[in-house]
Scaffold this motif. Structure first.
Motif, mmCIF file in Angstrom:
data_model
loop_
_atom_site.group_PDB
_atom_site.id
_atom_site.type_symbol
_atom_site.label_atom_id
_atom_site.label_comp_id
_atom_site.label_asym_id
_atom_site.label_seq_id
_atom_site.Cartn_x
_atom_site.Cartn_y
_atom_site.Cartn_z
ATOM 1 N N GLY A 173 58.007 41.017 53.075
ATOM 2 C CA GLY A 173 59.095 41.947 52.850
ATOM 3 C C GLY A 173 58.978 42.696 51.541
ATOM 4 N N LYS A 174 58.096 42.239 50.648
ATOM 5 C CA LYS A 174 57.929 42.854 49.340
ATOM 6 C C LYS A 174 56.638 43.664 49.326
ATOM 7 N N VAL A 175 56.694 44.851 48.743
ATOM 8 C CA VAL A 175 55.487 45.665 48.637
ATOM 9 C C VAL A 175 54.568 45.075 47.581
ATOM 10 N N LEU A 176 53.285 44.973 47.914
ATOM 11 C CA LEU A 176 52.265 44.497 46.986
ATOM 12 C C LEU A 176 51.339 45.665 46.680
ATOM 13 N N THR A 177 51.125 45.953 45.413
ATOM 14 C CA THR A 177 50.255 47.063 45.055
ATOM 15 C C THR A 177 48.802 46.711 45.366
ATOM 16 N N HIS A 178 47.988 47.766 45.515
ATOM 17 C CA HIS A 178 46.556 47.548 45.740
ATOM 18 C C HIS A 178 45.967 46.668 44.643
ATOM 19 N N GLN A 179 46.289 46.980 43.384
ATOM 20 C CA GLN A 179 45.708 46.250 42.266
ATOM 21 C C GLN A 179 46.155 44.796 42.238
ATOM 22 N N HIS A 180 47.400 44.530 42.633
ATOM 23 C CA HIS A 180 47.878 43.136 42.670
ATOM 24 C C HIS A 180 47.077 42.336 43.689
ATOM 25 N N ILE A 181 46.866 42.896 44.869
ATOM 26 C CA ILE A 181 46.101 42.196 45.901
ATOM 27 C C ILE A 181 44.663 41.980 45.440
ATOM 28 N N LEU A 182 44.065 43.010 44.846
ATOM 29 C CA LEU A 182 42.689 42.886 44.360
ATOM 30 C C LEU A 182 42.566 41.796 43.303
ATOM 31 N N ARG A 183 43.549 41.722 42.406
ATOM 32 C CA ARG A 183 43.510 40.680 41.371
ATOM 33 C C ARG A 183 43.638 39.294 41.970
ATOM 34 N N GLN A 184 44.562 39.140 42.917
ATOM 35 C CA GLN A 184 44.837 37.815 43.481
ATOM 36 C C GLN A 184 43.728 37.334 44.411
ATOM 37 N N VAL A 185 43.134 38.237 45.156
ATOM 38 C CA VAL A 185 42.144 37.846 46.170
ATOM 39 C C VAL A 185 40.713 37.943 45.653
ATOM 40 N N TRP A 186 40.427 38.967 44.841
ATOM 41 C CA TRP A 186 39.066 39.171 44.340
ATOM 42 C C TRP A 186 38.945 38.998 42.827
ATOM 43 N N GLY A 187 40.023 38.680 42.161
ATOM 44 C CA GLY A 187 39.976 38.590 40.720
ATOM 45 C C GLY A 187 39.874 39.940 40.047
ATOM 46 N N GLY A 188 40.241 40.991 40.804
ATOM 47 C CA GLY A 188 40.245 42.344 40.251
ATOM 48 C C GLY A 188 38.894 43.011 40.259
ATOM 49 N N SER A 189 37.886 42.389 40.899
ATOM 50 C CA SER A 189 36.520 42.910 40.819
ATOM 51 C C SER A 189 36.154 43.858 41.961
ATOM 52 N N ALA A 190 37.039 44.048 42.921
ATOM 53 C CA ALA A 190 36.708 44.855 44.099
ATOM 54 C C ALA A 190 37.365 46.233 44.019
#
Length: 230
Positions: A173-190
């Motif tokens: 229900g909450k919007v997740l920014t592209h950068q937040h997802i990248l940080r959480q899933v890829w550590g911000g490296s993608a």
């Protein structure tokens, strides 16, 4: 006994907007507290102890982003929804990165805003204990057994696809920014394009019509939102 009404602090320097929110949200059963600038907002925050804050990003005495950042830095954990113009995608992304729970663009409908408020309140409560099984429509995700099903049939996901879906379930229900997802899933490296590829693959597996998704919704220029459980 009935539960006390949820108290909402509306911070906006436009009197017509405050009046619209006061009237509309009052009909939804909320108690509305008004502030025209950051100074009044901080005073009312200390005095009234609201449950939710609705914050306009364009304030006369301080930038809404700075006020938001200060609140989060001080440890304020209330749900905060920001109001922004429809064209200010960069401002929306920045607010979400600073800790806003959600956003609504002007002009907006009070019913939509009230729904976002309910989701934000529910999400804050759920953060205290992750639900083991998430269900919305035909989609179910068992976070303990790591099993994803669509209409009762198990869906096979790659580790990264599951990590993305799990993150979205945790914040349904909450919007997740592209950068937040990248940080959480890829550590911000993608790269963002890399994320889009994985989301497209995920939609092909869990959506009946990937081009018209029902579950993973795109927030243009901002990120993604998983449809909240009913």
């Amino acid at each position: 006994m009935t539960a006390p009404a949820v108290r909402i602090l509306v911070v906006d320097d436009e009197a017509p907007i405050r009046r619209l929110l006061r009237v509309g949200l009052s009909t939804e059963g909320y108690v509305v507290i008004e502030a025209a600038d950051a100074g009044e907002a901080n005073a009312e925050l200390a005095r009234q102890k609201p449950d939710v804050i609705i914050l306009d990003l364009g304030l006369p005495d301080i930038q809404g982003h700075d006020l938001l950042a200060g609140w989060r830095a001080s440890g304020l954990e209330l749900p905060i929804l920001v109001l922004s113009s429809r064209t200010d995608e960069a401002g929306i992304v920045r607010a979400l990165e600073l800790g806003a729970d959600d956003y609504v663009t002007k002009p907006f409908g009070v019913a939509e805003l009230a729904a976002r408020i309910r989701v934000a309140l529910r999400h804050r409560l759920q953060q205290q204990g992750e639900r083991p099984v998430f269900q919305v429509g035909d989609l179910s995700v068992d976070l303990v057994k790591r099993i994803v099903k669509l209409a009762g049939r198990e869906v096979s996901l790659s580790p990264k696809e599951y990590d993305i879906l799990r993150l979205m379930v945790q914040h349904a229900g909450k919007v997740l920014t592209h950068q937040h997802i990248l940080r959480q899933v890829w550590g911000g490296s993608a790269d963002v394009q890399y994320l889009r590829v994985y989301v497209r693959q995920l939609r092909q597996k869990i959506e009946k019509s990937p081009d018209q998704p029902q579950y993973i919704l795109t927030e243009t220029g901002v990120g993604y939102r998983l449809r909240a459980a009913e």
